[in-house]
Design an enzyme around this catalytic site. Structure first.
Site, PDB file in Angstrom:
ATOM      1  N   LYS A  22      73.487  27.337  13.993  1.00 37.53           N
ATOM      2  CA  LYS A  22      72.390  27.726  14.603  1.00 37.53           C
ATOM      3  C   LYS A  22      71.612  26.455  14.802  1.00 37.53           C
ATOM      4  O   LYS A  22      70.835  26.567  15.891  1.00 37.53           O
ATOM      5  CB  LYS A  22      71.660  28.335  13.209  1.00 37.53           C
ATOM      6  N   ASN A  23      71.470  25.459  13.984  1.00 42.33           N
ATOM      7  CA  ASN A  23      70.545  24.402  13.990  1.00 42.33           C
ATOM      8  C   ASN A  23      70.917  23.415  15.184  1.00 42.33           C
ATOM      9  O   ASN A  23      70.092  22.638  15.518  1.00 42.33           O
ATOM     10  CB  ASN A  23      70.348  23.730  12.804  1.00 42.33           C
ATOM     11  N   CYS A 116      60.497  30.433   8.922  1.00 38.96           N
ATOM     12  CA  CYS A 116      60.043  30.832   7.552  1.00 38.96           C
ATOM     13  C   CYS A 116      59.118  30.323   6.672  1.00 38.96           C
ATOM     14  O   CYS A 116      58.505  29.134   6.933  1.00 38.96           O
ATOM     15  CB  CYS A 116      61.729  30.360   6.780  1.00 38.96           C
ATOM     16  N   ARG A 121      54.877  22.914   6.678  1.00 40.77           N
ATOM     17  CA  ARG A 121      55.533  22.727   7.834  1.00 40.77           C
ATOM     18  C   ARG A 121      54.689  22.225   9.242  1.00 40.77           C
ATOM     19  O   ARG A 121      54.510  22.846  10.177  1.00 40.77           O
ATOM     20  CB  ARG A 121      56.513  23.883   8.428  1.00 40.77           C
ATOM     21  N   ASP A 304      68.562  23.209   2.599  1.00 40.83           N
ATOM     22  CA  ASP A 304      68.915  24.552   3.280  1.00 40.83           C
ATOM     23  C   ASP A 304      70.045  25.340   2.243  1.00 40.83           C
ATOM     24  O   ASP A 304      70.377  26.382   2.483  1.00 40.83           O
ATOM     25  CB  ASP A 304      69.582  24.492   4.612  1.00 40.83           C
ATOM     26  N   ARG A 396      68.009  36.557  11.165  1.00 43.30           N
ATOM     27  CA  ARG A 396      67.851  35.351  11.877  1.00 43.30           C
ATOM     28  C   ARG A 396      68.883  34.204  12.098  1.00 43.30           C
ATOM     29  O   ARG A 396      68.967  33.515  13.180  1.00 43.30           O
ATOM     30  CB  ARG A 396      66.586  34.609  11.348  1.00 43.30           C
TER      31      ARG A 396
HETATM   32  C1  UD1 Z   1      65.300  21.524  10.254  1.00 47.29           C
HETATM   33  C2  UD1 Z   1      66.041  22.661  10.066  1.00 47.29           C
HETATM   34  C3  UD1 Z   1      65.917  23.336   8.749  1.00 47.29           C
HETATM   35  C4  UD1 Z   1      66.017  22.273   7.758  1.00 47.29           C
HETATM   36  C5  UD1 Z   1      65.311  21.159   7.857  1.00 47.29           C
HETATM   37  C6  UD1 Z   1      65.550  20.002   6.919  1.00 47.29           C
HETATM   38  C7  UD1 Z   1      66.327  23.701  12.430  1.00 47.29           C
HETATM   39  C8  UD1 Z   1      66.025  24.551  13.340  1.00 47.29           C
HETATM   40  N1  UD1 Z   1      65.954  23.591  11.082  1.00 47.29           N
HETATM   41  O1  UD1 Z   1      63.918  21.893   9.987  1.00 47.29           O
HETATM   42  O2  UD1 Z   1      66.706  24.403   8.648  1.00 47.29           O
HETATM   43  O3  UD1 Z   1      65.630  22.935   6.458  1.00 47.29           O
HETATM   44  O4  UD1 Z   1      65.594  20.653   9.225  1.00 47.29           O
HETATM   45  O5  UD1 Z   1      66.768  19.516   6.970  1.00 47.29           O
HETATM   46  O6  UD1 Z   1      67.116  22.684  12.646  1.00 47.29           O
HETATM   47  N2  UD1 Z   1      57.251  17.232   8.605  1.00 47.29           N
HETATM   48  C9  UD1 Z   1      55.946  16.872   8.747  1.00 47.29           C
HETATM   49  N3  UD1 Z   1      55.377  16.726   9.933  1.00 47.29           N
HETATM   50  C10 UD1 Z   1      56.311  16.960  11.014  1.00 47.29           C
HETATM   51  C11 UD1 Z   1      57.673  17.483  10.856  1.00 47.29           C
HETATM   52  C12 UD1 Z   1      58.186  17.784   9.624  1.00 47.29           C
HETATM   53  O7  UD1 Z   1      55.362  16.438   7.637  1.00 47.29           O
HETATM   54  O8  UD1 Z   1      55.694  16.703  12.190  1.00 47.29           O
HETATM   55  C13 UD1 Z   1      57.729  17.478   7.171  1.00 47.29           C
HETATM   56  C14 UD1 Z   1      58.001  18.885   6.780  1.00 47.29           C
HETATM   57  O9  UD1 Z   1      57.057  19.616   6.495  1.00 47.29           O
HETATM   58  C15 UD1 Z   1      59.394  18.693   5.607  1.00 47.29           C
HETATM   59  C16 UD1 Z   1      60.058  17.590   6.081  1.00 47.29           C
HETATM   60  O10 UD1 Z   1      59.296  16.773   7.142  1.00 47.29           O
HETATM   61  O11 UD1 Z   1      58.695  18.608   4.575  1.00 47.29           O
HETATM   62  C17 UD1 Z   1      61.360  17.854   6.990  1.00 47.29           C
HETATM   63  O12 UD1 Z   1      61.067  18.739   8.015  1.00 47.29           O
HETATM   64  P1  UD1 Z   1      62.101  18.656   9.382  1.00 47.29           P
HETATM   65  O13 UD1 Z   1      63.138  17.637   9.104  1.00 47.29           O
HETATM   66  O14 UD1 Z   1      61.087  18.543  10.439  1.00 47.29           O
HETATM   67  O15 UD1 Z   1      62.461  20.141   9.432  1.00 47.29           O
HETATM   68  P2  UD1 Z   1      62.631  21.117  10.799  1.00 47.29           P
HETATM   69  O16 UD1 Z   1      63.093  20.361  11.804  1.00 47.29           O
HETATM   70  O17 UD1 Z   1      61.389  22.025  10.826  1.00 47.29           O
END
Ligand code: UD1
Length: 418
Positions: A22-23, A116, A121, A304, A396
């Site tokens: 998915k990711n 979710c 986030r 995850d 999802r």
């Molecule tokens: C992706 C995955 C999700 C997984 C996560 C961490 C997808 C679609 N989803 O989510 O399943 O759990 O990686 O492995 O690929 N953060 C900030 N600012 C930002 C972006 C992120 O502070 O602009 C923080 C988030 O709140 C969180 C951490 O960084 O605490 C990690 O988030 P991130 O790696 O960005 O996760 P996703 O890409 O949303």
């Protein structure tokens, strides 16, 4: 609202084929926008999140044809650059479309993404990376506008190795002038899959899988066919479910290298695991042992998998501690597990799980994708019937979850009435 109805007590036994990731699929589907032409993808999971991504692409003007797990996307007629509010709210990964849209058209409008409820986030790291590349970001009544005349390669250092921000920075840089270097980049296998896809399309990217990624801008891309890598979290989910039911399962179509931290923890808990090139066999013990887990960015233990391990450990011998370092709300599901008789206490970033002899079927509510899968896992070992409500979250991200579990001997059905 749909529910899973699970009658606990059956061991999982047999073979199961793991679906495409998915990711990986979501950013790769978004990346198809960068080339004004055709992208053919294989091994794409048929799940709600990929459907929503197609819906957004269609509203932008692309055509999407789908047959089983093969998808053909034609982006040559895209003529809109605004991601509809409603679709943006349904899925956080829609933010990944912004890098691709702004990379190709130098403009994109969107609102804050949904997804979710596992933490605040924010998307500040995505926006900072865009700004470094010369893209102006402005906000108006909850809408975010990204525009630029051109994108110029730059050095981007991420404050945190965010998966999404790394992907967006790559997507925005593929067609730029000059070279972009991303340091403190996320190292997740999904980033490598995106790099491999884009390079096949004609991009010049190296370093994915390490903390430093270099993108040399190119002028043009070409049509491409690509096979999406297997889903490491789905693989981990089935491994846990086999492990906790004293089961004996063979996973097919997996990349064992992607799930080393998961395998290590399952072995520590007493599971026997045999790894081959693209298969993993697991035999669960009569009684699991308690273990401690800390979630970390890749190659650490994946956030995850945390909820599913939580469900697995409720009946382990001893006390387990899980420390969640990535998403602050991921423990919500533990309260639901307690309704089934688990003994879990939460203190800030830590969940302390005291192993109990038995858990019992109850009506429990999924609050996020992986939490929903954790409830199903708990239902498999509970005495009696578990009704897991709000399973739209699970749909999802897991392809044919109930069917795959049934084929392994689980007693699970979907009910749409409740
Ligand atoms: C992706 C995955 C999700 C997984 C996560 C961490 C997808 C679609 N989803 O989510 O399943 O759990 O990686 O492995 O690929 N953060 C900030 N600012 C930002 C972006 C992120 O502070 O602009 C923080 C988030 O709140 C969180 C951490 O960084 O605490 C990690 O988030 P991130 O790696 O960005 O996760 P996703 O890409 O949303």
């Amino acid at each position: 609202m749909s529910s899973y109805i699970i009658k606990g007590g059956n061991k999982l036994e047999g073979k199961v084929k793991i679906s495409g990731s998915k990711n990986s699929s979501l950013p790769i589907i978004a990346a198809s926008i960068l080339n004004a032409g055709k992208t053919t993808l294989y091994n794409v999971p048929n799940i709600q999140d990929t459907q929503k991504m197609y819906e957004i692409l269609r509203t932008l003007g692309a055509t999407v044809e789908k047959k089983n797990n093969k998808v053909i996307i034609d982006t040559s007629k895209i003529d809109k650059y605004e991601i509809p509010d409603l679709l943006m709210h349904k899925m956080r990964s829609s933010v990944i479309l912004v890098g691709a849209l702004v990379g190709r058209y130098h403009k994109a409008t969107f609102s804050y993404p949904g997804g979710c409820d596992i933490g605040s986030r924010p998307i500040d790291l995505h926006l900072k990376a865009f700004e470094k590349l010369g893209i102006t970001t402005s906000q108006n009544y909850g809408n975010i506008m990204c525009t630029c005349d051109k994108i110029k390669g730059e050095k981007i250092n991420l404050d945190f190795p965010s998966v999404g921000a790394t992907e967006n920075a790559i997507l925005a840089s593929v067609l730029s002038e000059g070279t972009t270097t991303i340091t403190n980049a996320a190292q997740e296998p999904e980033i490598s899959d995106l790099q491999n896809f884009l390079n096949k399309m004609g991009a010049k990217i190296k370093g994915a899988g390490t903390t430093e990624i270099q993108i040399e801008g190119v002028k043009k891309l070409k049509d491409v066919s690509y096979n999406i890598m297997p889903d490491r979290i789905e693989a981990g989910t089935f491994l846990c479910m086999a492990g906790m039911t004293n089961g004996n399962v063979e996973l097919q179509n997996v990349n064992p290298n992607h799930i080393i931290p998961i395998i290590t923890k399952l072995e520590e808990a007493g599971c026997k695991i045999e790894v081959e090139k693209s298969t993993i066999k697991i035999i669960g013990p009569k009684k699991l042992k308690a273990i401690d887990i800390k979630t970390m960015p890749y190659p650490g233990f994946p956030t995850d998998m945390q909820s599913i391990f939580g469900a697995m450990l409720v009946t382990a011998k001893g006390t387990s501690v899980i420390i969640e370092n990535i998403f602050e709300n991921r423990f919500k599901i533990m309260q639901e597990l307690n309704k089934m008789g688990a003994r879990i206490t939460i203190e800030g970033k830590s969940a302390v799980i005291r192993g109990v002899r038995k858990i019992y079927g109850a009506t429990v509510n999924a609050t996020d994708l992986r939490g929903g899968a954790a409830l199903v896992a708990a239902g498999l070992i509970a005495r009696g019937i578990t009704i897991a409500t709000n399973i739209e979250f699970v749909l999802r991200g897991y392809e044919q979850f109930d069917k795959k579990l049934q084929s392994l001997g689980a007693n699970i059905e979907i009910s749409k009435e409740i």
